[in-house]
Design an enzyme around this catalytic site. Sequence first.
Site, PDB file in Angstrom:
ATOM      1  N   GLY A  27      -8.677  -7.808  -6.557  1.00 46.67           N
ATOM      2  CA  GLY A  27     -10.029  -8.149  -6.172  1.00 46.67           C
ATOM      3  C   GLY A  27     -10.141  -8.779  -4.809  1.00 46.67           C
ATOM      4  O   GLY A  27     -11.094  -9.490  -4.542  1.00 46.67           O
ATOM      5  N   CYS A  28      -9.197  -8.544  -3.910  1.00 49.11           N
ATOM      6  CA  CYS A  28      -9.287  -9.111  -2.564  1.00 49.11           C
ATOM      7  C   CYS A  28      -9.036  -8.017  -1.561  1.00 49.11           C
ATOM      8  O   CYS A  28      -7.913  -7.581  -1.403  1.00 49.11           O
ATOM      9  CB  CYS A  28      -8.286 -10.246  -2.379  1.00 49.11           C
ATOM     10  N   GLY A  29     -10.075  -7.565  -0.876  1.00 46.51           N
ATOM     11  CA  GLY A  29      -9.920  -6.470   0.058  1.00 46.51           C
ATOM     12  C   GLY A  29      -9.963  -6.879   1.504  1.00 46.51           C
ATOM     13  O   GLY A  29      -9.842  -6.043   2.382  1.00 46.51           O
TER      14      GLY A  29
END
Length: 293
Positions: free
Chosen positions: A120-122
């Site tokens: 969930g970290c782009g």
Amino acid sequence: MPSPDKETAPSTLPAGAVARDVERHRGANVARVRDAVAEEIPIAFVYNERPHAVMMATPADLQDFALGFSLSEAIIDHAAQCEKVEIVEALAGIELRITIPEKYAAVLDDRVRQLTGRTGCGLCGAQTLDAAVRHPARVVDVATIDALALKRSLNELQRSQKINAVTGATHAAAWAATQGRIVLLREDVGRHNALDKLIGAMLSTGTDSGGIDPHDGFLVVTSRASYEMVMKAATVGIGFLAAISAPTALAIALAKETNLTLIGFARAHGYSVYANAQRVLDQSAQIDRSIAS
């Protein structure tokens, strides 16, 4: 959400889920059982033999992931520019060896963007503000959606999540037709990854023209609506996003900037519209728009 007491046979697990031993405690009772858990491994994106990004993701629908990431991150402009995807298993994870026109691969060198993505970290690894915050073009020809269609899609959404049904650990991104029927869904431990997989599937399969029209329906996600979810949607022309959790302030600002309708807290009993509410038809609503802007 699966029951914590449910035991799933390994032979029935969908791709992306695996069986593991677990010691289950329930009051005074202790039992050793086999449990279904979601897979999460490093997936490396390599463009024209240039390493670009590593994302922690569920190893399913990887062709879709390669195409969707390439499009939503504006690495390529059209699906046809993703010329080849080779999936190579390595000791530490999986490499997606993607071939694109050389002029697009050369641009990646200039962007100096090596992403090390956790679940969930782009934005991890973006080295400048310009690299971190992109501003897609305004979306056009966005469909108007009836509130009943939104409710119908939410009812179908949970039933369609095969990995989450047995693990309780994955997000989903789904595309719904204007009437609310879910026509395509992808899952992953990361919400951004699930959306990338959906985008890849939408733009590589579906209609005779080679994909699902991003203007003819709406996007539903089982997560919060962060900036990146709006950015990825707008980049590929999706103009209607409904999330079951909250949006962020930056997501709302970008939705307004890109002409995207943004819904948060989408539930069977109601929803909140944060941007471009004119595209939501709700015959049963008594709307008070007296709140100062």
